[in-house]
Write a protein that holds these residues in place. Structure first.
Motif: not given
Length: 182
Positions: A79-95, A97-108
């Motif tokens: 419900v909420i992820k479909q109504l509220w689209q938000r980009r994930r935090p920038p990968k550059e902030w996270f040193p 390796e797990e940062v590359h394994d995150r979902p493509d869906s809305s962050s919120f």
């Protein structure tokens, strides 16, 4: 600067701060918690354990936890992820390796956090000791979602609010239905 802009900036600063944790414990433990929480495996395992060893209280706590977890996941992810689209935090902030394994869906909001908190908050009133045990990995799931760059802290806060609201509803729904029927 407006209050909303201050919140936005604070959210970003806190995300970068959590991402910078260099703790060996965080690097070892949080990915393991993340893996256990994927597809709600951790919470299903906890429910099965409670139902198997906890007698009537364990079965009741497990049922409340599973229902709350499922509803929290639907509310947050379908419900909420479909109504509220938000980009994930920038990968550059996270040193890490797990940062590359995150979902493509809305962050919120954070669906993992909603499920973890929903499960734990529904278990706690029925079986407080089991709820206390479940609270430890629930908090770790929330921290891990920010540490690995999957979410901003505000996404986790929103997931927490969803989980708490759903757990409260799960506990109140039988009484509300009973009053309507009588």
């Amino acid at each position: 600067m407006s209050a909303l802009a201050d919140l936005h900036d604070g959210d970003h600063r806190l995300a970068r701060h959590v991402a910078s944790w260099r703790s060996d414990c965080a690097r070892r433990v949080l990915p393991a918690v993340s893996e256990a929480a994927e597809h709600t495996k951790l919470w299903w395992g906890a429910a099965l354990t409670m139902a198997a060893v906890g007698g009537w209280r364990g079965r009741r706590a497990a049922a409340a936890g599973v229902v709350s977890m499922a509803v929290a996941e639907v509310v947050s992810n379908c419900v909420i992820k479909q109504l509220w689209q938000r980009r994930r935090p920038p990968k550059e902030w996270f040193p890490n390796e797990e940062v590359h394994d995150r979902p493509d869906s809305s962050s919120f909001p954070s669906g993992h956090t909603a499920a973890a908190v929903g499960f734990t908050a529904a278990v706690a009133p029925v079986w407080p000791a089991a709820g206390a045990v479940c609270a430890v990995p629930a908090v770790m799931v929330a921290a891990e979602r920010v540490h690995t760059g999957a979410h901003y802290p505000s996404d986790v806060v929103a997931g927490t609010a969803i989980g708490l609201a759903v757990a409260a509803l799960v506990h109140r729904a039988p009484r509300l239905v009973a009053r309507r029927l009588l």
